[in-house]
Design a protein around this motif. Structure first.
Motif, PDB file in Angstrom:
ATOM      1  N   ASP A 197       6.059   7.949  35.369  1.00  0.00           N
ATOM      2  CA  ASP A 197       6.805   9.210  35.421  1.00  0.00           C
ATOM      3  C   ASP A 197       8.124   9.250  34.461  1.00  0.00           C
ATOM      4  N   ILE A 198       8.277   8.087  33.749  1.00  0.00           N
ATOM      5  CA  ILE A 198       9.404   7.814  32.904  1.00  0.00           C
ATOM      6  C   ILE A 198       9.408   8.958  31.688  1.00  0.00           C
ATOM      7  N   HIS A 199       8.313   9.143  31.252  1.00  0.00           N
ATOM      8  CA  HIS A 199       7.945  10.205  30.137  1.00  0.00           C
ATOM      9  C   HIS A 199       7.869  11.429  30.634  1.00  0.00           C
ATOM     10  N   SER A 200       7.482  11.610  31.746  1.00  0.00           N
ATOM     11  CA  SER A 200       7.373  13.224  32.338  1.00  0.00           C
ATOM     12  C   SER A 200       8.643  13.952  32.820  1.00  0.00           C
ATOM     13  N   ALA A 201       8.795  15.141  32.488  1.00  0.00           N
ATOM     14  CA  ALA A 201       9.786  16.011  32.831  1.00  0.00           C
ATOM     15  C   ALA A 201      10.118  15.806  34.207  1.00  0.00           C
ATOM     16  N   PRO A 202      11.493  15.679  34.742  1.00  0.00           N
ATOM     17  CA  PRO A 202      12.535  15.841  34.158  1.00  0.00           C
ATOM     18  C   PRO A 202      13.214  14.417  33.516  1.00  0.00           C
ATOM     19  N   GLN A 203      12.523  13.679  33.218  1.00  0.00           N
ATOM     20  CA  GLN A 203      12.866  12.353  32.483  1.00  0.00           C
ATOM     21  C   GLN A 203      14.259  11.963  32.987  1.00  0.00           C
ATOM     22  N   VAL A 204      14.270  11.915  34.390  1.00  0.00           N
ATOM     23  CA  VAL A 204      15.426  11.366  35.052  1.00  0.00           C
ATOM     24  C   VAL A 204      15.890   9.875  34.665  1.00  0.00           C
ATOM     25  N   ASP A 264      16.994  12.791  44.097  1.00  0.00           N
ATOM     26  CA  ASP A 264      15.822  13.705  44.380  1.00  0.00           C
ATOM     27  C   ASP A 264      15.209  14.551  42.924  1.00  0.00           C
ATOM     28  N   ALA A 265      14.184  14.363  42.152  1.00  0.00           N
ATOM     29  CA  ALA A 265      13.764  14.906  41.042  1.00  0.00           C
ATOM     30  C   ALA A 265      12.650  15.544  41.460  1.00  0.00           C
TER      31      ALA A 265
END
Length: 673
Positions: free
Chosen positions: A176-183, A257-258
Motif C-alpha cells: 500500500d506504500i504507493h497507493s493513496a493516501p500514501q500515509v 487509521d487510513a
C-alpha cells in the motif's frame, strides 16, 4: 512517596509570550484531569509582584525534575537597581543550572529571542533550543515537541541531547506504500524534515517487518510502534505479528487509521490503544500523538511502579486478552485508572488474575464509610504567587474528591447547581465510581443551599438521584429590611447595597454554621481573599468581591476551628487558604485586615447593620488573634496530623502527597472516635 517527575517552567513575569507558552506547555502535558491520559505534573516559577526571581525555588518536591527555562530579552535584561537580598534573573538561572548537575534533575533552556543566550557565563557551553528561529505560528508546537522528547529521554535514563530516546517502527503493508493516501511516505517525509525526531526512523529498517518483530523478541527496550492501517494491513501476517509482539512486550503503540473504504475484518487486537483518523496533512499530528503516547507510557510506568506490590505485573494500558493470556495464573495486574467495566472483567475471569487499578486498591474496605466531609474549595485569586495555574487547583480538587469517594466518604459543599464547574464534575465522579462502593449517588453528595440561593423544580428533578439537598432557611431578623425581596424563597438578587450585602452575609453564615454541625471534617484549598478582575461588556475590567461577611473559605475555617472540628488546610494553591496558613503560623497578612476588606462594596454599611441589629461582628483583629493562638498545635488536636505533617500539607503541591496526608489524618480521626 513523592511524585516521580515534576516539570518546572521558569520565565520572567513581564514576558507575556513566555507566560502564554508555559500555559500551553502545561496543557500539552496534561489532559482533562477528570479523565485518564497524559498527566505530567508541572509548576511555574513563583511571582511575588516585584519582578525579581523568587527567594527560593524548591527542586526536591519530586524525585526528579526537569527545569524548562523560557529565555527571552526580559529574562536577559538587568534592572537599574537591585534591592538588598535579591539577585539577577541571569544569576538565578545559572544557580538552577548548577543544581541540575546532580543527575536527579535536568536543565532544558529554550531560546525565545536572538540575544537571550547564554544568560549567565556558566551557560556558555550549554546549548539552547532555538525556538526563535521557528515561525511564530509554529513555535508552540515546536517547543512542545522538544519538551516531550526530552522528558522521554530523561525517563529512559539517557543523557540530554546525546541520543534519540526511542526507535520508531512504522508497521505497514508494503503493497500500500504507493497507493493513496500514501500515509507511509507522508510520515517518513515529515520525520526526515523535522527536528529533533528525524532520526527516529532508520530507513534501513523501515522495509522489513521482520526486523521489528526480531528486535522486540530479543527484548529491545527502545521501540515504539506506529501502525499505519491501510486496506491491506489486517490481511498481512507480519503486520498482525508486529502488533501482537508490541502488546506482549508492553510497548507504546499508536494506530493511524487510513482506511477509506470497507474493512471486511479489522484485526481484533489492534484496539485498546490511541487511534487517529488520517486526513491529508496529518503527518505532524500523527507524530505528535506518537510522542505523547510514548511519554504517557513511560511516565505511567514510573507512577505505577511506585505503587506496585510484590509480584505485580504493571500494564500502562488497560488489560486485554492479548496482554493477559501469557501471564501465570493468579498474577497480580496493576493498570492505570479508570477501572474496566464489569462486562470486560467477566471475560478475564477464567484466567484467574487479580486485576486492579490504584483507585480500586485504595477503595478496599472503604475505611471512610460513614464520614461526611465538607469541601471548602474554590478558585484562588493569586495562583501566580505560588507557581500554579487555576488548572492545578482543578486537578487537585478532582483527585482529592475521587479518592475520598472511593474510600467511602460522603462529600458536602455549599454552592450553586451550575452546569459547569465542580458540581457537574462531582456528579460524574460519583456515577463513575459507584460500582466500587455500591452506595447510591444520592447518599454520597450533600449540597447545602443557603438562603438566598434557591433550588428550582427543574433542578430538584434533574439531581434527585444524584444528591441530597439541605435547604437552609432564611436567617432571623432580616425580613423587614426589604420585605418584598427578602422572602423565604426570594428571587435572585445581587449584594448591590448595604442591606442586601448584610442579608447575603447572614444567609451564608447560617448555612456554614449548620454545615459545621453536620460534618466530621473539612478540607480547604484555594478560595478568594479579596477582589478579582472580571471583564465588562465594553472590554474593560471591574473588581468583583465576595458577598459574605468575610472571605467564605476563611469563615468556614474559623467556624470549624471554633467548634473544635477537624480541618485540613492546603495552602500551596494560594488564595484564602494560603492566607489562613500564614495567620495560623503568626505571619500577618494585609488582606485579612479591616483596612483592606472595607474596600469591598457596601462593607462599612454592612458592618453598621451588624451593630444596629445586635449580631456579633467578629473583628479582623480578633479573628487574627484567634488563629494565632490556635496555631498548628491547635490544628493538630483537631485533625490528628502532627505539626510537621500539617506544615507539609500546607505547602506541598504534590497531589498524591496531599491525598496521602489527608487520608492519614482522617484514618486516625476515625480510629480515635
Amino acid at each position: 512517596m513523592s511524585t516521580p517527575l515534576l516539570v518546572h517552567f521558569v520565565f520572567h513575569p513581564a514576558s507575556n509570550e513566555a507566560r502564554a507558552l508555559a500555559v500551553e506547555l502545561h496543557r500539552a502535558l496534561n489532559d482533562d484531569p477528570a479523565l485518564p491520559g497524559l498527566r505530567v505534573p508541572t509548576v511555574l516559577v513563583a511571582e511575588d509582584g516585584t519582578g525579581h526571581p523568587p527567594l527560593q525555588h524548591a527542586l526536591d518536591e519530586a524525585q526528579n525534575s526537569i527545569v524548562v527555562v523560557l529565555a527571552d530579552d526580559d529574562l536577559n535584561s538587568e534592572p537599574d537597581t537591585l534591592p538588598l537580598g535579591r539577585q539577577l534573573w541571569s544569576t538565578f538561572i545559572g544557580d538552577l543550572w548548577e543544581r541540575c548537575c546532580d543527575g536527579r534533575h535536568r536543565f532544558l533552556p529554550v531560546q525565545l529571542t536572538k540575544h537571550a543566550w547564554p544568560l549567565d557565563p556558566r551557560l556558555e557551553e550549554t546549548s539552547f533550543h532555538k525556538a526563535f528561529l521557528q515561525p511564530q505560528a509554529e513555535r508552540t508546537a515546536w517547543t512542545t515537541r522538544i519538551v516531550v522528547v526530552e522528558l522521554v529521554r530523561f525517563l529512559m535514563g539517557q543523557e540530554r541531547g546525546t541520543k534519540v530516546p526511542v526507535r520508531v517502527f512504522l508497521s505497514h503493508a508494503k503493497q500500500d506504500i504507493h497507493s493513496a493516501p500514501q500515509v507511509f511516505s507522508e510520515i517518513v517525509k515529515h520525520l526526515d524534515a523535522t527536528q529533533p525526531v528525524e532520526t527516529w526512523v532508520d530507513s534501513a529498517k523501515i522495509e522489513g517487518g521482520s526486523e521489528f518483530s526480531t528486535a522486540i523478541a530479543e527484548g529491545v527496550h527502545d521501540s515504539v510502534l506506529l501502525a499505519l492501517v491501510t486496506k491491506s494491513y489486517s490481511g498481512r501476517p507480519w503486520c498482525r505479528r508486529e502488533v501482537l509482539l508490541a502488546k506482549e512486550k508492553n510497548r507504546p503503540l499508536v494506530v493511524v487509521d487510513a482506511l477509506d473504504d470497507l474493512d471486511l475484518r479489522r484485526f481484533p487486537y489492534i484496539g485498546n490503544t490511541p487511534v487517529m483518523r488520517w486526513t491529508d496533512g496529518s503527518a505532524a499530528r500523527a507524530v505528535d500523538l506518537m510522542l505523547k503516547e510514548t511519554l504517557r507510557h513511560f511516565h505511567t510506568r514510573c507512577v505505577l511502579k511506585a505503587q506496585m506490590r510484590k509480584g505485580d505485573v504493571v500494564l500502562t494500558v488497560p488489560p486485554e486478552l492479548a496482554t493477559l493470556v501469557r501471564l501465570p495464573k493468579g498474577a497480580g495486574v496493576l493498570y492505570p485508572d479508570p477501572p474496566l467495566g464489569d462486562e470486560e472483567l467477566e471475560l478475564f475471569e477464567p484466567l484467574g488474575h487479580h486485576i486492579e487499578t490504584p483507585l480500586q486498591r485504595a477503595s478496599a474496605g472503604q475505611p471512610l464509610a460513614g464520614l461526611t466531609l465538607a469541601l471548602s474549595i474554590s478558585e484562588s485569586d493569586d495562583p501566580h504567587r505560588y507557581g500554579v495555574l487555576p488548572e492545578h487547583l482543578d486537578a487537585a480538587l478532582v483527585e482529592v474528591s475521587r479518592y475520598l469517594l472511593v474510600r467511602g466518604a460522603s462529600l458536602a459543599y455549599g454552592g450553586h447547581l451550575g452546569k459547569q464547574g465542580y458540581t457537574a464534575t462531582l456528579f460524574n465522579l460519583v456515577k463513575a465510581h459507584q460500582s466500587m462502593s455500591g452506595i447510591p449517588p444520592v447518599e454520597r453528595i450533600r449540597n447545602y443551599v443557603g438562603w438566598p440561593l434557591s433550588i428550582s423544580k427543574e433542578q430538584r428533578s434533574e439531581y434527585r438521584k444524584l444528591a441530597t439537598f439541605v435547604r437552609v432557611s432564611r436567617p432571623e431578623g432580616i425580613e423587614d429590611l426589604e420585605a418584598g425581596t427578602f422572602t423565604e424563597e426570594p428571587p435572585w438578587f445581587p449584594a448591590d447595597n448595604e442591606k442586601r450585602r448584610y442579608a447575603w452575609a447572614r444567609g451564608m453564615t447560617v448555612m456554614r454554621e449548620r454545615q459545621v454541625k453536620e460534618v466530621q471534617a473539612r478540607i480547604l484549598m484555594g478560595g478568594k481573599a479579596g477582589p478579582t478582575l472580571t471583564a465588562t461588556p465594553d472590554g474593560g475590567k471591574k473588581e468583583q468581591w465576595y458577598s459574605g461577611r468575610i472571605p467564605g473559605v476563611i469563615e468556614e475555617a474559623l467556624l470549624t476551628l471554633a467548634a473544635n472540628g477537624a480541618l485540613y488546610v492546603v495552602g500551596a494553591f494560594g488564595g484564602a487558604s494560603a492566607v489562613l496558613v500564614d495567620l495560623l503560623e503568626d505571619r500577618p497578612r494585609r488582606e485579612f485586615t479591616w483596612d483592606y476588606q472595607r474596600q469591598a462594596p457596601h462593607a462599612e454599611g454592612m458592618r453598621r447593620l451588624y451593630d444596629e441589629r445586635g449580631v456579633r461582628w467578629w473583628d479582623y483583629s480578633e479573628m487574627t488573634e484567634f488563629l494565632r493562638t490556635t496555631g498548628v498545635e491547635g490544628l493538630s488536636r483537631g485533625n490528628e496530623l502532627s505539626g510537621p505533617e500539617n506544615r507539609e500539607l500546607f505547602w506541598t503541591r504534590d497531589v498524591n502527597r496531599i491525598i496521602e496526608l489527608i487520608l492519614t489524618g482522617l484514618s486516625r480521626l476515625r480510629a480515635k472516635k
